[in-house]
Design a protein around this motif. Structure first.
Motif, PDB file in Angstrom:
ATOM      1  N   LYS A 123       0.724  -1.340   0.061  1.00 14.84           N
ATOM      2  CA  LYS A 123      -0.041  -0.207   0.176  1.00 14.84           C
ATOM      3  C   LYS A 123       0.808   1.259   0.012  1.00 14.84           C
ATOM      4  O   LYS A 123       2.064   1.198   0.613  1.00 14.84           O
ATOM      5  CB  LYS A 123      -0.950   0.178   1.298  1.00 14.84           C
ATOM      6  CG  LYS A 123      -1.788   1.280   1.184  1.00 14.84           C
ATOM      7  CD  LYS A 123      -2.661   1.215   2.466  1.00 14.84           C
ATOM      8  CE  LYS A 123      -3.813   2.304   2.430  1.00 14.84           C
ATOM      9  NZ  LYS A 123      -4.654   2.069   3.758  1.00 14.84           N
TER      10      LYS A 123
ATOM     11  N   ASP B  79      -2.909   3.741   8.022  1.00 14.56           N
ATOM     12  CA  ASP B  79      -3.043   5.105   7.317  1.00 14.56           C
ATOM     13  C   ASP B  79      -2.476   5.894   8.302  1.00 14.56           C
ATOM     14  O   ASP B  79      -2.073   5.586   9.350  1.00 14.56           O
ATOM     15  CB  ASP B  79      -4.502   5.145   7.178  1.00 14.56           C
ATOM     16  CG  ASP B  79      -5.008   6.432   6.333  1.00 14.56           C
ATOM     17  OD1 ASP B  79      -4.149   6.572   5.464  1.00 14.56           O
ATOM     18  OD2 ASP B  79      -6.111   6.850   6.129  1.00 14.56           O
TER      19      ASP B  79
ATOM     20  N   SER C 178      -9.009   3.824   7.748  1.00 15.01           N
ATOM     21  CA  SER C 178      -8.673   4.940   7.174  1.00 15.01           C
ATOM     22  C   SER C 178      -8.961   6.266   8.213  1.00 15.01           C
ATOM     23  O   SER C 178      -9.967   6.097   8.756  1.00 15.01           O
ATOM     24  CB  SER C 178      -9.321   5.244   5.571  1.00 15.01           C
ATOM     25  OG  SER C 178      -8.923   4.337   4.727  1.00 15.01           O
TER      26      SER C 178
ATOM     27  N   VAL D  14     -14.110  -1.044   0.000  1.00 13.00           N
ATOM     28  CA  VAL D  14     -13.130  -0.097  -0.714  1.00 13.00           C
ATOM     29  C   VAL D  14     -13.254   1.308   0.093  1.00 13.00           C
ATOM     30  O   VAL D  14     -14.216   1.736   0.601  1.00 13.00           O
ATOM     31  CB  VAL D  14     -14.019   0.079  -2.262  1.00 13.00           C
ATOM     32  CG1 VAL D  14     -13.412   1.318  -2.795  1.00 13.00           C
ATOM     33  CG2 VAL D  14     -14.226  -0.973  -2.725  1.00 13.00           C
ATOM     34  N   HIS D  15     -12.249   1.982   0.201  1.00 14.67           N
ATOM     35  CA  HIS D  15     -11.826   3.034   0.950  1.00 14.67           C
ATOM     36  C   HIS D  15     -11.341   3.865   0.060  1.00 14.67           C
ATOM     37  O   HIS D  15     -10.234   3.432  -0.885  1.00 14.67           O
ATOM     38  CB  HIS D  15     -11.029   2.881   2.171  1.00 14.67           C
ATOM     39  CG  HIS D  15     -11.735   2.395   3.336  1.00 14.67           C
ATOM     40  ND1 HIS D  15     -11.221   2.586   4.657  1.00 14.67           N
ATOM     41  CD2 HIS D  15     -12.911   1.817   3.484  1.00 14.67           C
ATOM     42  CE1 HIS D  15     -11.945   1.707   5.534  1.00 14.67           C
ATOM     43  NE2 HIS D  15     -13.025   1.367   4.754  1.00 14.67           N
ATOM     44  N   TYR D  16     -11.566   5.148  -0.031  1.00 17.04           N
ATOM     45  CA  TYR D  16     -10.619   6.048  -1.046  1.00 17.04           C
ATOM     46  C   TYR D  16     -11.054   7.535  -0.457  1.00 17.04           C
ATOM     47  O   TYR D  16     -12.074   7.885   0.030  1.00 17.04           O
ATOM     48  CB  TYR D  16     -10.769   5.997  -2.494  1.00 17.04           C
ATOM     49  CG  TYR D  16     -12.102   6.485  -2.967  1.00 17.04           C
ATOM     50  CD1 TYR D  16     -12.203   7.792  -3.542  1.00 17.04           C
ATOM     51  CD2 TYR D  16     -13.186   5.819  -3.135  1.00 17.04           C
ATOM     52  CE1 TYR D  16     -13.175   8.245  -4.167  1.00 17.04           C
ATOM     53  CE2 TYR D  16     -14.465   6.244  -3.636  1.00 17.04           C
ATOM     54  CZ  TYR D  16     -14.493   7.532  -4.093  1.00 17.04           C
ATOM     55  OH  TYR D  16     -15.887   7.996  -4.623  1.00 17.04           O
ATOM     56  N   LYS D  17     -10.071   8.752  -0.808  1.00 18.59           N
ATOM     57  CA  LYS D  17     -10.132   9.858  -0.169  1.00 18.59           C
ATOM     58  C   LYS D  17     -10.201  10.933  -1.418  1.00 18.59           C
ATOM     59  O   LYS D  17      -9.296  10.566  -2.483  1.00 18.59           O
ATOM     60  CB  LYS D  17      -9.115  10.340   0.582  1.00 18.59           C
ATOM     61  CG  LYS D  17      -9.064   9.494   1.898  1.00 18.59           C
ATOM     62  CD  LYS D  17      -7.845   9.874   2.890  1.00 18.59           C
ATOM     63  CE  LYS D  17      -7.754   8.910   4.129  1.00 18.59           C
ATOM     64  NZ  LYS D  17      -6.695   9.012   5.021  1.00 18.59           N
ATOM     65  N   THR D  18     -11.184  11.726  -1.583  1.00 22.36           N
ATOM     66  CA  THR D  18     -10.994  12.760  -2.490  1.00 22.36           C
ATOM     67  C   THR D  18     -11.770  14.167  -1.887  1.00 22.36           C
ATOM     68  O   THR D  18     -12.413  13.925  -1.239  1.00 22.36           O
ATOM     69  CB  THR D  18     -11.800  12.159  -3.871  1.00 22.36           C
ATOM     70  OG1 THR D  18     -11.655  13.135  -4.810  1.00 22.36           O
ATOM     71  CG2 THR D  18     -13.161  11.909  -3.549  1.00 22.36           C
TER      72      THR D  18
ATOM     73  N   ARG E  87     -11.586  -1.451  -6.465  1.00 23.64           N
ATOM     74  CA  ARG E  87     -10.876  -0.392  -6.466  1.00 23.64           C
ATOM     75  C   ARG E  87     -11.717   0.885  -6.940  1.00 23.64           C
ATOM     76  O   ARG E  87     -12.197   0.731  -7.962  1.00 23.64           O
ATOM     77  CB  ARG E  87      -9.648  -0.416  -6.931  1.00 23.64           C
ATOM     78  CG  ARG E  87      -8.558  -1.590  -6.238  1.00 23.64           C
ATOM     79  CD  ARG E  87      -7.353  -1.795  -6.994  1.00 23.64           C
ATOM     80  NE  ARG E  87      -6.511  -2.687  -6.177  1.00 23.64           N
ATOM     81  CZ  ARG E  87      -6.541  -4.041  -6.404  1.00 23.64           C
ATOM     82  NH1 ARG E  87      -7.569  -4.579  -6.868  1.00 23.64           N
ATOM     83  NH2 ARG E  87      -5.833  -4.864  -5.546  1.00 23.64           N
TER      84      ARG E  87
ATOM     85  N   PHE F 274     -10.452   5.262  -7.521  1.00 24.64           N
ATOM     86  CA  PHE F 274      -9.571   6.319  -7.328  1.00 24.64           C
ATOM     87  C   PHE F 274     -10.155   7.526  -8.135  1.00 24.64           C
ATOM     88  O   PHE F 274     -10.881   7.427  -9.202  1.00 24.64           O
ATOM     89  CB  PHE F 274      -8.249   5.828  -8.061  1.00 24.64           C
ATOM     90  CG  PHE F 274      -7.304   7.140  -8.448  1.00 24.64           C
ATOM     91  CD1 PHE F 274      -6.575   7.514  -7.194  1.00 24.64           C
ATOM     92  CD2 PHE F 274      -7.043   7.614  -9.598  1.00 24.64           C
ATOM     93  CE1 PHE F 274      -5.550   8.488  -7.193  1.00 24.64           C
ATOM     94  CE2 PHE F 274      -6.243   8.700  -9.468  1.00 24.64           C
ATOM     95  CZ  PHE F 274      -5.268   9.152  -8.428  1.00 24.64           C
ATOM     96  N   GLU F 275     -10.258   8.611  -7.314  1.00 24.06           N
ATOM     97  CA  GLU F 275     -10.850   9.887  -7.837  1.00 24.06           C
ATOM     98  C   GLU F 275     -10.112  10.934  -7.791  1.00 24.06           C
ATOM     99  O   GLU F 275      -9.427  11.318  -6.561  1.00 24.06           O
ATOM    100  CB  GLU F 275     -12.295   9.760  -7.199  1.00 24.06           C
ATOM    101  CG  GLU F 275     -13.091  11.104  -7.880  1.00 24.06           C
ATOM    102  CD  GLU F 275     -14.603  11.203  -6.951  1.00 24.06           C
ATOM    103  OE1 GLU F 275     -15.064  12.405  -7.275  1.00 24.06           O
ATOM    104  OE2 GLU F 275     -14.594  10.522  -6.243  1.00 24.06           O
TER     105      GLU F 275
ATOM    106  N   TYR G 145     -12.463   3.259 -11.719  1.00 20.84           N
ATOM    107  CA  TYR G 145     -12.802   2.194 -10.877  1.00 20.84           C
ATOM    108  C   TYR G 145     -12.444   0.743 -11.531  1.00 20.84           C
ATOM    109  O   TYR G 145     -12.490   0.622 -12.704  1.00 20.84           O
ATOM    110  CB  TYR G 145     -14.328   2.262 -10.537  1.00 20.84           C
ATOM    111  CG  TYR G 145     -15.023   2.333 -11.918  1.00 20.84           C
ATOM    112  CD1 TYR G 145     -15.675   1.222 -12.426  1.00 20.84           C
ATOM    113  CD2 TYR G 145     -15.545   3.525 -12.596  1.00 20.84           C
ATOM    114  CE1 TYR G 145     -16.470   1.084 -13.496  1.00 20.84           C
ATOM    115  CE2 TYR G 145     -16.384   3.601 -13.717  1.00 20.84           C
ATOM    116  CZ  TYR G 145     -16.794   2.391 -14.175  1.00 20.84           C
ATOM    117  OH  TYR G 145     -17.632   2.362 -15.235  1.00 20.84           O
TER     118      TYR G 145
END
Length: 334
Positions: free
Chosen positions: A77, A124, A167, A224-228, A287, A289-290, A297
């Motif tokens: 990661k 994280d 996260s 699914v985790h993501y930050k934007t 997955r 990503f943004e 995706y």
């Protein structure tokens, strides 16, 4: 010797058709503040994007310093913050500055790790780089980051069912922990805790199911985790909706829907129901990503294989990405 990794693609200027747009338009167009964006992922785009120049006017490679204290085997990661780059393996978390210079690491050699069970499941770092949280065997290890080293602060001992991903919520020290719905009886799959381990709020699990055998099933990739845009987004199994956590109101709010046309995995499938063989295919988003201009995706269709799609939020055009070859660097030739 130095290890080279792809660090950052500058995707805020170029576009898939090489048109320029005002950044404010790009940021505000998706998602619409008055509605929830719905993306139909049941149809695979025919057009394919193969070159980085199709979405970017620049690319940066960061050389990571490699020495006796920073030997990386397999990267599990990567986390980036405003001033730091963190690389995680199953055994260690390495911290670098944005030029790739090694700063410090937290490893299983630390007295707070115990061989061999304490592998790193996830980790994280807080937005201000001051706190490192490592999810290990039945616990979360919390470290302070002085800027020169990681200092152990405390261990948060967890109770069953144990989480699989963690996260930090941006601009806070609150942590989202997410669970795989392997038992069917989980009260919640998404829980917000503070660095002391106190539960602040949880999202009720509306997808409980009855197990028809004693075997527990689960896939960590389906969490699914993501930050934007300075917010933490997440997607749970059984649901097409991507939520985000509002740290001001402590509420879970819908952000967008990845519409599988009813083909997402069902609860009775996970419960190993006698009906488990009565479906043709299942979509599993793994997955996301943004960035302000693009939404990417990846998902798997049980009867076909895996796909990755790039959506241009300004033109609303979608392109398939070759998972085997990725994007060719036709800008620098790297």
């Amino acid at each position: 010797m130095r290890l080279f990794i792809l660090m950052l693609i500058l995707m805020l200027i170029g576009s898939c058709n090489n048109q320029n747009h005002d950044l404010s338009e790009i940021v505000t167009q998706f998602p619409d503040a008055d509605s929830i964006k719905v993306i139909d992922i049941s149809t695979i785009p025919i057009r394919e994007i193969t070159n980085i120049s199709g979405i970017s006017m620049g690319i940066e490679y960061i050389p990571l310093e490699k020495g006796s204290s920073s030997k990386i085997d397999v990267i599990d990661k990567i986390v980036t913050t405003e001033g730091r780059l963190y690389v995680g393996t199953l055994n260690e978390v390495f911290c670098y500055d944005k030029e790739g210079h090694f700063i410090c690491n937290a490893s299983r050699g630390n007295k707070n790790f115990k061989e061999p069970e304490d592998i790193i499941y996830d980790f994280d770092v807080s937005s201000d780089d001051s706190i490192l949280a490592i999810l290990s065997n039945k616990k979360i290890l919390v470290f302070s980051n002085t800027g020169a080293e990681f200092n152990y602060l405390r261990t948060i001992n967890l109770k069953e069912p144990f989480p699989s991903k963690i996260s930090f919520v941006p601009d806070s020290y609150n942590i989202l922990i997410s669970l795989i719905p392997s038992r069917g009886s989980e009260r919640s799959l998404s829980i917000i805790i503070n660095p002391n381990g106190d539960t602040l709020t949880l999202k009720p699990n509306f997808y409980r199911f009855i197990k028809h055998d004693k075997i527990s099933y689960g896939n960590v990739e389906e969490i699914v985790h993501y930050k934007t845009d300075n917010c933490l987004c997440f997607k749970e199994e059984f649901s097409d909706t991507v939520f985000y956590f509002d740290n001001q109101s402590l509420e879970y709010k819908p952000r967008l829907i990845l519409d599988t046309q009813g083909k997402t995995i069902k609860r009775w499938m996970r419960g190993n129901s006698p009906l488990k063989n009565s479906y043709d295919s299942v979509y599993s988003v793994q997955r996301i990503f943004e960035v302000p201009r693009y939404f990417v995706y990846s998902f798997e269709i049980s009867t076909e294989g895996s796909y990755s799609v790039l959506l241009d939020k300004v033109t609303n055009e979608s392109f398939k990405i070759d998972l085997h070859n990725g994007l060719t660097d036709d800008i620098t030739g790297g």
